[in-house]
Design a protein around this motif. Structure first.
Motif, PDB file in Angstrom:
ATOM      1  N   ALA A 110       0.843  -1.199   0.000  1.00  0.00           N
ATOM      2  CA  ALA A 110       0.000   0.000   0.000  1.00  0.00           C
ATOM      3  C   ALA A 110       0.871   1.239   0.000  1.00  0.00           C
ATOM      4  CB  ALA A 110      -0.899  -0.017   1.228  1.00  0.00           C
ATOM      5  N   SER A 111       0.608   2.169  -0.939  1.00  0.00           N
ATOM      6  CA  SER A 111       1.366   3.405  -0.938  1.00  0.00           C
ATOM      7  C   SER A 111       0.436   4.595  -0.745  1.00  0.00           C
ATOM      8  CB  SER A 111       2.153   3.553  -2.237  1.00  0.00           C
ATOM      9  OG  SER A 111       1.262   3.512  -3.322  1.00  0.00           O
ATOM     10  N   LEU A 112      -0.874   4.316  -0.712  1.00  0.00           N
ATOM     11  CA  LEU A 112      -1.847   5.383  -0.509  1.00  0.00           C
ATOM     12  C   LEU A 112      -2.573   5.147   0.808  1.00  0.00           C
ATOM     13  CD1 LEU A 112      -3.503   5.664  -4.047  1.00  0.00           C
ATOM     14  CD2 LEU A 112      -1.771   7.173  -3.057  1.00  0.00           C
ATOM     15  N   TRP A 113      -2.838   6.214   1.494  1.00  0.00           N
ATOM     16  CA  TRP A 113      -3.608   6.122   2.731  1.00  0.00           C
ATOM     17  C   TRP A 113      -5.084   6.036   2.411  1.00  0.00           C
ATOM     18  CZ3 TRP A 113      -1.246   5.394   7.283  1.00  0.00           C
ATOM     19  CH2 TRP A 113       0.094   5.790   7.394  1.00  0.00           C
ATOM     20  N   GLY A 171     -13.385  13.937  -8.060  1.00  0.00           N
ATOM     21  CA  GLY A 171     -13.206  14.616  -6.788  1.00  0.00           C
ATOM     22  C   GLY A 171     -12.558  15.972  -6.967  1.00  0.00           C
ATOM     23  N   GLU A 172     -12.671  16.758  -5.914  1.00  0.00           N
ATOM     24  CA  GLU A 172     -12.132  18.124  -5.955  1.00  0.00           C
ATOM     25  C   GLU A 172     -10.603  18.095  -5.973  1.00  0.00           C
ATOM     26  OE1 GLU A 172     -14.017  20.595  -6.386  1.00  0.00           O
ATOM     27  OE2 GLU A 172     -16.008  19.863  -5.805  1.00  0.00           O
ATOM     28  N   ALA A 173     -10.039  19.273  -6.214  1.00  0.00           N
ATOM     29  CA  ALA A 173      -8.580  19.408  -6.280  1.00  0.00           C
ATOM     30  C   ALA A 173      -7.921  18.863  -5.018  1.00  0.00           C
ATOM     31  CB  ALA A 173      -8.211  20.872  -6.473  1.00  0.00           C
ATOM     32  N   GLY A 174      -6.904  18.074  -5.205  1.00  0.00           N
ATOM     33  CA  GLY A 174      -6.088  17.630  -4.086  1.00  0.00           C
ATOM     34  C   GLY A 174      -6.576  16.401  -3.350  1.00  0.00           C
ATOM     35  N   VAL A 175      -7.684  15.794  -3.789  1.00  0.00           N
ATOM     36  CA  VAL A 175      -8.175  14.621  -3.045  1.00  0.00           C
ATOM     37  C   VAL A 175      -7.383  13.354  -3.366  1.00  0.00           C
ATOM     38  CG1 VAL A 175     -10.554  15.434  -2.737  1.00  0.00           C
ATOM     39  CG2 VAL A 175      -9.989  14.018  -4.708  1.00  0.00           C
ATOM     40  N   GLY A 176      -6.589  13.406  -4.406  1.00  0.00           N
ATOM     41  CA  GLY A 176      -5.739  12.247  -4.683  1.00  0.00           C
ATOM     42  C   GLY A 176      -6.083  11.497  -5.962  1.00  0.00           C
ATOM     43  N   LYS A 177      -6.655  12.181  -6.934  1.00  0.00           N
ATOM     44  CA  LYS A 177      -7.021  11.513  -8.195  1.00  0.00           C
ATOM     45  C   LYS A 177      -5.777  11.115  -8.989  1.00  0.00           C
ATOM     46  CE  LYS A 177      -9.365  15.135  -9.563  1.00  0.00           C
ATOM     47  NZ  LYS A 177      -9.092  16.014  -8.391  1.00  0.00           N
ATOM     48  N   THR A 178      -4.831  12.048  -9.106  1.00  0.00           N
ATOM     49  CA  THR A 178      -3.610  11.740  -9.858  1.00  0.00           C
ATOM     50  C   THR A 178      -2.831  10.631  -9.144  1.00  0.00           C
ATOM     51  OG1 THR A 178      -3.514  13.975 -10.758  1.00  0.00           O
ATOM     52  CG2 THR A 178      -1.448  12.739 -10.742  1.00  0.00           C
ATOM     53  N   ALA A 179      -2.838  10.684  -7.826  1.00  0.00           N
ATOM     54  CA  ALA A 179      -2.150   9.645  -7.049  1.00  0.00           C
ATOM     55  C   ALA A 179      -2.776   8.275  -7.323  1.00  0.00           C
ATOM     56  CB  ALA A 179      -2.216   9.988  -5.560  1.00  0.00           C
ATOM     57  N   LEU A 180      -4.092   8.252  -7.478  1.00  0.00           N
ATOM     58  CA  LEU A 180      -4.788   6.996  -7.755  1.00  0.00           C
ATOM     59  C   LEU A 180      -4.455   6.480  -9.163  1.00  0.00           C
ATOM     60  CD1 LEU A 180      -6.613   5.355  -5.922  1.00  0.00           C
ATOM     61  CD2 LEU A 180      -8.581   6.535  -6.893  1.00  0.00           C
ATOM     62  N   ASP A 217      -5.970  11.753 -17.141  1.00  0.00           N
ATOM     63  CA  ASP A 217      -6.034  12.631 -15.968  1.00  0.00           C
ATOM     64  C   ASP A 217      -6.632  13.979 -16.390  1.00  0.00           C
ATOM     65  OD1 ASP A 217      -5.756  13.477 -13.389  1.00  0.00           O
ATOM     66  OD2 ASP A 217      -3.558  13.378 -13.332  1.00  0.00           O
ATOM     67  N   ASP A 218      -7.234  14.655 -15.429  1.00  0.00           N
ATOM     68  CA  ASP A 218      -7.818  15.980 -15.679  1.00  0.00           C
ATOM     69  C   ASP A 218      -8.729  15.969 -16.910  1.00  0.00           C
ATOM     70  OD1 ASP A 218      -6.536  17.043 -13.456  1.00  0.00           O
ATOM     71  OD2 ASP A 218      -4.740  17.564 -14.581  1.00  0.00           O
ATOM     72  N   ALA A 219      -9.602  14.969 -16.961  1.00  0.00           N
ATOM     73  CA  ALA A 219     -10.503  14.823 -18.121  1.00  0.00           C
ATOM     74  C   ALA A 219     -11.454  16.010 -18.249  1.00  0.00           C
ATOM     75  CB  ALA A 219     -11.289  13.517 -18.004  1.00  0.00           C
ATOM     76  N   ARG A 264     -11.287  13.183 -12.888  1.00  0.00           N
ATOM     77  CA  ARG A 264     -11.882  14.486 -13.223  1.00  0.00           C
ATOM     78  C   ARG A 264     -12.371  15.203 -11.978  1.00  0.00           C
ATOM     79  NH1 ARG A 264     -18.146  13.743 -15.052  1.00  0.00           N
ATOM     80  NH2 ARG A 264     -18.045  15.986 -14.838  1.00  0.00           N
ATOM     81  N   ARG A 265     -12.329  16.515 -12.067  1.00  0.00           N
ATOM     82  CA  ARG A 265     -12.996  17.307 -11.026  1.00  0.00           C
ATOM     83  C   ARG A 265     -14.471  17.379 -11.389  1.00  0.00           C
ATOM     84  NH1 ARG A 265      -8.860  22.400 -10.698  1.00  0.00           N
ATOM     85  NH2 ARG A 265      -7.013  21.247 -10.017  1.00  0.00           N
ATOM     86  N   PRO A 266     -15.338  17.573 -10.386  1.00  0.00           N
ATOM     87  CA  PRO A 266     -16.779  17.577 -10.670  1.00  0.00           C
ATOM     88  C   PRO A 266     -17.214  18.759 -11.539  1.00  0.00           C
ATOM     89  CG  PRO A 266     -16.345  17.618  -8.282  1.00  0.00           C
ATOM     90  CD  PRO A 266     -15.023  17.699  -8.964  1.00  0.00           C
TER      91      PRO A 266
HETATM   92  N1  LIG Z   1      -4.480   8.538  -0.262  1.00  0.00           N
HETATM   93  C1  LIG Z   1      -3.335   9.201  -0.269  1.00  0.00           C
HETATM   94  N2  LIG Z   1      -2.267   8.758   0.436  1.00  0.00           N
HETATM   95  C2  LIG Z   1      -1.104   9.453   0.418  1.00  0.00           C
HETATM   96  N3  LIG Z   1      -0.919  10.595  -0.261  1.00  0.00           N
HETATM   97  C3  LIG Z   1      -1.914  11.076  -0.979  1.00  0.00           C
HETATM   98  C4  LIG Z   1      -3.181  10.400  -1.038  1.00  0.00           C
HETATM   99  N4  LIG Z   1      -4.001  11.103  -1.843  1.00  0.00           N
HETATM  100  C5  LIG Z   1      -3.289  12.160  -2.275  1.00  0.00           C
HETATM  101  N5  LIG Z   1      -2.056  12.153  -1.779  1.00  0.00           N
HETATM  102  C6  LIG Z   1      -1.043  13.189  -2.013  1.00  0.00           C
HETATM  103  O1  LIG Z   1      -1.718  14.445  -1.961  1.00  0.00           O
HETATM  104  C7  LIG Z   1      -1.268  15.328  -2.980  1.00  0.00           C
HETATM  105  C8  LIG Z   1      -2.444  15.744  -3.886  1.00  0.00           C
HETATM  106  O2  LIG Z   1      -2.939  14.595  -4.568  1.00  0.00           O
HETATM  107  P1  LIG Z   1      -3.223  14.582  -6.121  1.00  0.00           P
HETATM  108  O3  LIG Z   1      -2.253  15.410  -6.871  1.00  0.00           O
HETATM  109  O4  LIG Z   1      -3.337  13.160  -6.530  1.00  0.00           O
HETATM  110  O5  LIG Z   1      -4.642  15.297  -6.163  1.00  0.00           O
HETATM  111  P2  LIG Z   1      -5.640  15.493  -7.378  1.00  0.00           P
HETATM  112  O6  LIG Z   1      -6.965  15.000  -6.928  1.00  0.00           O
HETATM  113  O7  LIG Z   1      -5.068  14.896  -8.603  1.00  0.00           O
HETATM  114  O8  LIG Z   1      -5.731  17.071  -7.506  1.00  0.00           O
HETATM  115  P3  LIG Z   1      -6.015  17.988  -8.813  1.00  0.00           P
HETATM  116  O9  LIG Z   1      -7.505  17.997  -9.053  1.00  0.00           O
HETATM  117  O10 LIG Z   1      -5.501  19.344  -8.404  1.00  0.00           O
HETATM  118  O11 LIG Z   1      -5.243  17.400  -9.943  1.00  0.00           O
HETATM  119  C9  LIG Z   1      -0.172  14.572  -3.714  1.00  0.00           C
HETATM  120  O12 LIG Z   1       1.072  14.932  -3.177  1.00  0.00           O
HETATM  121  C10 LIG Z   1      -0.481  13.119  -3.412  1.00  0.00           C
HETATM  122  O13 LIG Z   1       0.691  12.312  -3.479  1.00  0.00           O
END
Ligand SMILES: Nc1ncnc2c1ncn2[C@@H]1O[C@H](COP(=O)(O)OP(=O)(O)OP(=O)(O)O)[C@@H](O)[C@H]1O
Ligand SMILES: [Mg+2]
Length: 212
Positions: A12-15, A46-55, A156-158, A187-189
Motif C-alpha cells: 500500500a502506498s496510498l492512505w 473529486g475536488e482538487a487535491g483529493v488524490g485523483k492523480t495519485a490513484l 487525468d484531468d478529463a 476528473r474534477r466535478p
Molecule cells: N491517499 C493518499 N495517500 C497518500 N498521499 C496522498 C493520497 N491522496 C493524495 N495524496 C497526495 O496528496 C497530494 C495531492 O494529490 P493529487 O495530486 O493526486 O490530487 P488530485 O486529486 O489529482 O488534484 P487535482 O484535481 O488538483 O489534480 C499529492 O502529493 C499526493 O501524493
C-alpha cells in the motif's frame, strides 16, 4: 480470499484508498484474465487535491506489475480548444512506433478519416464528418487494444480535455463490450460545461465510479 491475497501482494502506498485500489486491482485482473473480456471504465471524481492523480499513478503501478501496457494523457486548461489533443497524447506511443504502412493497416478503412485527427495522415480536401472521425478513432482503439492487450488507458484531468476527445471517450464507453481495454479517468466535478460536460457525463455514466 483471492482478493485478500492479491491486495496483500501490492504494497500500500496510498492512505485510506483500500476500496479504490481493490476495485482497480479487480478491473486489471479481469482485463488480464481473458483477451476477449469486455472493457471497463472507472472514474475517479473529486475536488482538487483529493488524490485523483495519485490513484492513477497507483493504477499504473498495479497494471505494469501485471504486465499491462499503460498509456496515459492529461487534459490541460489551456489546451481545451485543441481538437483531439488528449486522444492524440494517449495513443502517441503506438503512433510514433508505427510505420505509415502499418498505421494504414491498423486503421484500415478508417485511415483517411481518423488519420488526420491523429496527426498521421494529411487532411484531405473535404471537411471530415465529425461522427466519422469519432467512429474511426473508436475502431482504431479497438484494434490497438487487441494488438497491445492487456492495454490500460489513463486520462487525468478529463474535465480539461478537448471536446473532440470527450466525444470519442463517450463513443468508446458505449462500445466497451467489444473493446477489451481498461480506461481509468480522473476528473474534477465542475470545470466543464456545454457539449464537453455532456460527453464526459455520458462516458462516466457507462463507467463505474471509484469510491470517493
Ligand atoms: N491517499 C493518499 N495517500 C497518500 N498521499 C496522498 C493520497 N491522496 C493524495 N495524496 C497526495 O496528496 C497530494 C495531492 O494529490 P493529487 O495530486 O493526486 O490530487 P488530485 O486529486 O489529482 O488534484 P487535482 O484535481 O488538483 O489534480 C499529492 O502529493 C499526493 O501524493
Ligand atoms: Mg491531479
Amino acid at each position: 480470499m483471492t482478493e485478500v491475497r492479491r491486495a496483500g501482494a501490492v504494497p500500500a502506498s496510498l492512505w485510506e484508498r483500500d476500496e479504490e485500489v481493490a476495485t482497480i486491482t479487480r478491473a486489471v485482473d479481469t482485463l488480464c484474465a481473458d483477451r476477449s473480456s469486455p472493457g471497463t471504465l472507472l472514474e475517479a471524481r473529486g475536488e482538487a487535491g483529493v488524490g485523483k492523480t495519485a490513484l492513477l499513478a497507483e493504477t499504473r503501478r498495479i497494471a505494469e506489475a501485471r504486465g499491462c501496457t499503460v498509456w496515459s494523457a492529461r487534459g490541460g486548461e489551456t489546451l481545451r480548444s485543441v481538437p483531439f489533443n488528449v486522444v492524440r497524447q494517449l495513443l502517441q506511443p503506438a503512433l510514433v512506433s508505427m510505420l505509415p504502412e502499418e498505421a494504414r493497416e491498423y486503421l484500415g478503412d478508417w485511415y483517411d478519416i481518423a488519420g488526420p485527427a491523429l496527426g498521421i495522415a494529411d487532411p484531405g480536401e473535404r471537411q471530415a464528418d465529425p461522427q466519422g472521425v469519432c467512429d474511426g478513432l473508436v475502431a482504431a482503439v479497438r484494434r490497438l487494444s487487441r494488438r497491445e492487450w492487456p492495454l490500460v488507458l489513463l486520462i487525468d484531468d478529463a474535465h480539461w480535455a478537448d471536446q473532440e476527445t470527450l466525444r470519442w471517450l463517450a463513443a468508446l464507453a458505449e462500445r466497451l463490450d467489444e473493446t477489451s481495454v481498461l480506461v481509468v479517468i480522473a476528473r474534477r466535478p465542475g470545470d466543464v460545461s456545454g457539449d464537453s460536460a455532456r460527453h464526459l457525463d455520458a462516458a462516466t455514466a457507462v463507467g463505474r465510479p471509484l469510491a470517493r
